[in-house]
Scaffold this active site. Structure first.
Site, PDB file in Angstrom:
ATOM      1  N   LYS A 252      -1.187  -0.979 -33.485  1.00 49.46           N
ATOM      2  CA  LYS A 252      -1.310   0.428 -33.799  1.00 49.46           C
ATOM      3  C   LYS A 252      -0.275   0.726 -32.741  1.00 49.46           C
ATOM      4  CE  LYS A 252      -5.672   1.502 -32.206  1.00 49.46           C
ATOM      5  NZ  LYS A 252      -7.133   1.051 -32.239  1.00 49.46           N
TER       6      LYS A 252
ATOM      7  N   TYR B 184      11.712  19.025  -7.341  1.00 47.90           N
ATOM      8  CA  TYR B 184      11.170  20.001  -7.326  1.00 47.90           C
ATOM      9  C   TYR B 184       9.927  20.533  -6.606  1.00 47.90           C
ATOM     10  CZ  TYR B 184      13.635  20.300 -11.557  1.00 47.90           C
ATOM     11  OH  TYR B 184      14.977  19.850 -12.594  1.00 47.90           O
TER      12      TYR B 184
HETATM   13  C1  LIG Z   1      -7.740   0.407 -31.887  1.00 49.61           C
HETATM   14  C2  LIG Z   1      -8.512  -1.024 -32.430  1.00 49.61           C
HETATM   15  C3  LIG Z   1      -8.768  -1.540 -31.856  1.00 49.61           C
HETATM   16  C4  LIG Z   1      -8.736  -2.375 -30.165  1.00 49.61           C
HETATM   17  O1  LIG Z   1      -9.057  -1.907 -29.268  1.00 49.61           O
HETATM   18  P1  LIG Z   1      -9.049  -2.786 -27.687  1.00 49.61           P
HETATM   19  O2  LIG Z   1     -10.000  -1.709 -27.473  1.00 49.61           O
HETATM   20  O3  LIG Z   1      -7.034  -2.375 -27.644  1.00 49.61           O
HETATM   21  O4  LIG Z   1      -9.057  -4.192 -28.127  1.00 49.61           O
HETATM   22  C5  LIG Z   1      -9.976  -2.919 -32.076  1.00 49.61           C
HETATM   23  N1  LIG Z   1     -11.012  -1.924 -33.478  1.00 49.61           N
HETATM   24  C6  LIG Z   1     -10.716  -0.487 -34.249  1.00 49.61           C
HETATM   25  C7  LIG Z   1     -10.605   0.210 -35.183  1.00 49.61           C
HETATM   26  C8  LIG Z   1      -9.615  -0.012 -32.599  1.00 49.61           C
HETATM   27  O5  LIG Z   1      -9.459   1.225 -33.446  1.00 49.61           O
END
Ligand SMILES: *Cc1c(COP(=O)(O)O)cnc(C)c1O
Length: 368
Positions: free
Chosen positions: A34, A260
């Site tokens: 994702k 800045y």
């Molecule tokens: C993002 C996510 C993961 C992965 O989590 P990590 O901590 O990056 O390993 C696993 N399961 C779900 C449902 C997620 O949303």
């Protein structure tokens, strides 16, 4: 190509996956890609994982799954999270597995499937304590028969998600696990082919009882610990290096301020390098007067406020540093290494946040 880029090392990605494979070759792996594979480039990362026989992909939104399908990925993809039911149509159209996240979705999905005459691949999310979404562990079994009997649903998996598996105190994690195990035990007896999955990276690394049939690593695939203080016993290799260049060398006189809002004042005549990256590239503004970068394998401190497109570092009057030198914002350079977790710790965030922030303006250069 601009002076600032993110180098993505696919050999390190494969190294990290292979460490997970070593747990047990039969354990399925759902690679979480994702958010553009946590900023690394979802299409390229997914192709590499696909060529290494990954079992599943996990994304947060259907459009992320559609992007992978359009790029030719045919491996199963689960859309995690609670989607608005108006998007179920796209899930079905692109063969994306659906998360059933709440009882209200059952009739909506069923009616849509009937209308399109399509069977949905479904993973049922069980809420074991996150209290964000999913069927409550308390009463899921009241719904189970109805869901399993539904002719338009192909129940592929049942899963849950840990709230605190990256912490030292695992008592709540164990409670979540116990709640899920009860359901898993009862359903598995009746439906042995259903894939049970629970473990995120933290649980992959420290809770073997949570692995079930499939694990869902995200952050560890990219070589990072889930938290800046997580005690990493695995030999993960960071996949991303964040690199820029020196665009100018400046002399700043004693008593003059820089950048800045004058947050830095030179207390002697000094030399500073102007770096060709800023917060719009994902070099966080909280690194103002706080960050460190690598030049020629040595650490140098950020001075003054990070601007949108540039920032300054004190080069300690080193005469060997030149315009055009490579600057490592995070990653290894020669014998020195600024870890992503270190940058996260410096600004009070987590490694996920650091790589996700590397913006669209920054080209990803993939090394295979
Ligand atoms: C993002 C996510 C993961 C992965 O989590 P990590 O901590 O990056 O390993 C696993 N399961 C779900 C449902 C997620 O949303």
């Amino acid at each position: 190509m601009g002076p600032t880029f993110a180098e993505i090392n696919h050999a390190n990605l494969i190294h990290n996956v292979n460490l997970i494979r070593k747990i047990n070759p039969k354990l399925k792996i759902m690679a979480i890609v994702k958010a553009n594979a946590y900023g690394h480039g979802d299409v390229e990362i997914s192709h590499t994982l696909n060529n290494n026989n990954i079992d599943y992909f996990g994304v947060a939104f259907p459009e992320e799954g559609i992007k992978l399908r359009d790029a030719g990925i045919t491996t199963p993809i689960l859309v995690l999270g609670a989607q608005l039911s108006e998007y179920f149509k796209e899930h079905l159209q692109y063969n994306l597995d659906i998360t059933l996240a709440d009882p209200y979705q059952i009739p909506l999905l069923k009616n849509l499937c009937r209308k399109l005459n399509k069977k949905a691949n479904v993973h049922i999310k069980i809420d074991t304590g996150m209290n964000c979404f999913g069927f409550s562990y308390k009463n899921f079994l009241d719904y189970a028969d109805k869901i399993f009997d539904e002719q338009y649903f192909n129940i592929v998996g049942i899963y849950s998600h840990f709230s605190s598996a990256d912490e030292d105190d695992l008592s709540f994690t164990m409670l979540q696990l116990k709640r899920f195990q009860k359901i898993q035990y009862l359903i598995k007896k009746k439906f042995p082919e259903i894939i049970f999955h629970f473990a995120n990276s933290a649980a992959v690394m420290q809770i073997p009882q949570s692995h079930f049939d499939m694990v869902r690593p995200g952050i560890m695939l990219y070589g990072n610990p889930p938290g800046p203080d997580f005690k990493l016993s695995w030999n993960l290799k960071e996949v991303m290096r964040f690199i820029s260049k020196i665009s100018l060398i400046r002399e700043i006189d004693k008593g003059e301020s820089a950048s800045y809002n004058r947050k830095y004042t030179a207390n002697s005549n000094m030399k500073a390098a102007l770096i060709a990256a800023g917060y719009a590239d994902g070099y966080n503004r909280y690194l103002s007067n706080r960050g460190e970068v690598l030049i020629q394998g040595e650490r140098y401190k950020v001075i003054g406020n990070v601007c949108m497109d540039r920032f300054l570092v004190d080069i300690k009057n080193n005469p060997d540093i030149k315009i055009g030198d490579e600057v490592v914002l995070h990653g290894r350079q020669l014998n020195e290494h600024i870890k992503i977790a270190e940058v996260a710790r410096r600004i009070g965030t987590i490694p996920y946040d650091i790589t996700c922030q590397v913006s669209k303006r920054v080209q990803r250069v993939h090394l295979y």
